[in-house]
Design an enzyme around this catalytic site. Structure first.
Site, short mmCIF file in Angstrom:
data_model
loop_
_atom_site.label_atom_id
_atom_site.label_comp_id
_atom_site.label_asym_id
_atom_site.label_seq_id
_atom_site.Cartn_x
_atom_site.Cartn_y
_atom_site.Cartn_z
N ASP A 116 0.85 -1.18 0.00
CA ASP A 116 0.00 0.00 0.00
C ASP A 116 0.89 1.24 0.00
OD1 ASP A 116 -3.22 0.53 1.05
OD2 ASP A 116 -1.82 2.21 1.01
N ASN A 154 -12.64 -3.33 3.06
CA ASN A 154 -13.56 -2.21 3.23
C ASN A 154 -14.65 -2.28 2.17
OD1 ASN A 154 -12.23 -0.95 5.41
ND2 ASN A 154 -10.73 -0.03 4.04
N HIS A 186 -10.37 -5.61 -2.78
CA HIS A 186 -9.00 -5.87 -2.34
C HIS A 186 -8.98 -6.15 -0.86
CE1 HIS A 186 -9.95 -1.59 -2.17
NE2 HIS A 186 -9.21 -1.53 -1.08
N HIS A 193 -6.76 -5.84 2.54
CA HIS A 193 -5.61 -5.21 3.19
C HIS A 193 -5.02 -6.26 4.13
CE1 HIS A 193 -6.73 -0.86 2.41
NE2 HIS A 193 -7.90 -1.44 2.22
#
Ligand code: AMP
Length: 117
Positions: free
Chosen positions: A32, A89, A102, A104
């Site tokens: 990230d 999310n 995606h 995390h």
């Protein structure tokens, strides 16, 4: 869903640079750009679905592949034993900004509580 490419497709296609941590036939993982922990890696299916629910509905096997890739990332990053968090999310209140599902993968240090900030 809109056909407009997201930043993640551009990363997968090599049009935007990224620090790639792991990739296989169905998934792609990179650091990230704005890390929220010592280790913060995003795991993305190469095929785009908007969010976790759409991915699960369309292709449960691919969702399992994403989760397995998270485990591989944790091993590569040396956090499989110390522990790590996987976050997806979904939409506004969760703060989703890129509408290509995606995971995390966060770890490398004790993580704070999550939820209300
Ligand atoms: P989310 O808010 O769950 O949609 O997560 C999107 C994540 O993508 C954020 O944590 C961003 O920091 C990250 N991000 C956005 N653009 C890039 C990029 N070019 N390279 C790496 N990570 C990115």
């Amino acid at each position: 869903m809109s056909d407009a490419e997201t930043v993640f497709e551009r990363i997968i296609n090599g049009e935007i640079p990224a620090q790639v941590v792991y990739q296989d036939e169905r998934t792609f993982a990179f650091r990230d750009v704005n890390p929220q922990a010592e280790v913060h890696v995003l795991v993305v299916p190469r095929v785009r679905y908007r969010n976790l629910a759409e991915l699960a509905e369309a292709d449960g096997g691919l969702l399992a592949d994403v989760v397995k890739a998270c485990r591989r990332v944790a091993e590569i990053e040396g956090i499989a034993e110390s522990g790590y968090r996987v976050v997806f999310n979904t939409d506004g209140d969760a703060g989703q900004t890129v509408f290509h599902v995606h995971a995390h993968v966060l770890g490398g240090e004790p993580l704070g509580s999550f939820g209300r900030s």
